[in-house]
Design a protein around this motif. Structure first.
Motif, PDB file in Angstrom:
ATOM      1  N   ASP A  99       0.840  -1.205   0.000  1.00 52.14           N
ATOM      2  CA  ASP A  99       0.000   0.000   0.000  1.00 52.14           C
ATOM      3  C   ASP A  99       0.874   1.255   0.000  1.00 52.14           C
ATOM      4  N   GLN A 100       1.951   1.223   0.766  1.00 51.52           N
ATOM      5  CA  GLN A 100       2.860   2.371   0.871  1.00 51.52           C
ATOM      6  C   GLN A 100       3.439   2.741  -0.489  1.00 51.52           C
ATOM      7  N   VAL A 101       3.961   1.759  -1.228  1.00 56.86           N
ATOM      8  CA  VAL A 101       4.581   2.091  -2.517  1.00 56.86           C
ATOM      9  C   VAL A 101       3.529   2.441  -3.566  1.00 56.86           C
ATOM     10  N   VAL A 102       2.334   1.865  -3.449  1.00 62.60           N
ATOM     11  CA  VAL A 102       1.256   2.232  -4.375  1.00 62.60           C
ATOM     12  C   VAL A 102       0.844   3.683  -4.132  1.00 62.60           C
ATOM     13  N   ARG A 103       0.743   4.093  -2.862  1.00 62.11           N
ATOM     14  CA  ARG A 103       0.428   5.503  -2.556  1.00 62.11           C
ATOM     15  C   ARG A 103       1.494   6.437  -3.103  1.00 62.11           C
ATOM     16  N   GLN A 129      -0.643 -16.054  -0.416  1.00 60.49           N
ATOM     17  CA  GLN A 129      -2.011 -15.768   0.061  1.00 60.49           C
ATOM     18  C   GLN A 129      -2.169 -14.282   0.381  1.00 60.49           C
ATOM     19  N   ALA A 130      -1.170 -13.699   1.033  1.00 61.30           N
ATOM     20  CA  ALA A 130      -1.233 -12.274   1.334  1.00 61.30           C
ATOM     21  C   ALA A 130      -1.266 -11.450   0.045  1.00 61.30           C
ATOM     22  N   LEU A 131      -0.491 -11.879  -0.956  1.00 61.51           N
ATOM     23  CA  LEU A 131      -0.460 -11.145  -2.227  1.00 61.51           C
ATOM     24  C   LEU A 131      -1.783 -11.261  -2.966  1.00 61.51           C
ATOM     25  N   ASP A 132      -2.460 -12.384  -2.866  1.00 59.48           N
ATOM     26  CA  ASP A 132      -3.781 -12.518  -3.491  1.00 59.48           C
ATOM     27  C   ASP A 132      -4.734 -11.457  -2.950  1.00 59.48           C
ATOM     28  N   ALA A 133      -4.735 -11.256  -1.632  1.00 66.24           N
ATOM     29  CA  ALA A 133      -5.603 -10.247  -1.024  1.00 66.24           C
ATOM     30  C   ALA A 133      -5.207  -8.843  -1.468  1.00 66.24           C
ATOM     31  N   ALA A 137      -7.246  -5.827  -3.636  1.00 69.57           N
ATOM     32  CA  ALA A 137      -7.369  -4.450  -3.159  1.00 69.57           C
ATOM     33  C   ALA A 137      -6.813  -3.434  -4.169  1.00 69.57           C
ATOM     34  N   HIS A 138      -5.891  -3.873  -5.014  1.00 68.32           N
ATOM     35  CA  HIS A 138      -5.247  -2.995  -6.001  1.00 68.32           C
ATOM     36  C   HIS A 138      -5.310  -3.648  -7.389  1.00 68.32           C
TER      37      HIS A 138
END
Length: 175
Positions: A99-103, A129-133, A137-138
């Motif tokens: 999220d930080q680098v996307v922002r 699994q974390a990357l799937d979520a 979201a993005h």
């Protein structure tokens, strides 16, 4: 482009060990229980308490070490957007780091774990699994998981380390 380096994470050494013990017990029980929701809520509370524990090099040498790796890696990369995320026990989480680098404007994120060998549950199961979520979201961001590593390249890294030690300290005496 951005790079997110993922570390395992470790509890701070001054974090109460019973927090970690209870968290592990709750996660196991939640996965094998029909009444999992109250267990998951308590596990989420403990997870947050452990991850949010104040950190410094003295109480979290793993985090300090991974930050050193990231600092050494950053000038070797073709991007200035580099972040660190942790699989467990520490912040930022994988999602928070991405999220930080996307922002900051990243539309393509390369995720690289610090776990080098095949066969580990974190690299093979938990991180994907974390990357799937995060991908859900993005949806407009390309998130590439740069794993597994070529075992020959990992072996070459280790052999280089041994060779440097031998050349620095001299060849070991023979039998």
């Amino acid at each position: 482009d951005a790079v997110v380096l993922i570390g395992h994470g470790a509890p701070a050494t001054d974090c109460p060990p019973q927090f970690v013990g209870e968290l592990m017990s709750l996660e196991w029980r939640a996965n094998s229980s029909g009444r999992a929701e109250p267990l998951r809520r308590r596990a989420a509370e403990l997870d947050a308490a452990i991850r949010d524990w104040p950190r410094h090099a003295g109480n979290d040498p793993y985090k300090a070490g991974l930050e050193q790796v990231a600092a050494a890696l950053k000038p070797m990369l073709p991007t200035d957007l580099v972040a660190i995320g942790y699989n467990e026990f520490c912040r930022p989480t994988i999602a928070e780091a991405i999220d930080q680098v996307v922002r900051q404007g990243a539309t393509r994120v390369f995720v690289i774990p610090s776990m080098l060998t095949p066969g580990g549950l974190h690299a093979e199961r938990d991180i994907p699994q974390a990357l799937d979520a995060v991908r859900r979201a993005h949806p407009d961001v390309v998130i590439e998981y740069l794993w597994p590593f070529d075992v020959t390249q990992v072996a070459a890294l280790l052999a280089s380390h041994v060779s440097a030690a031998i050349s620095t300290r001299g060849a070991p005496p023979h039998g």
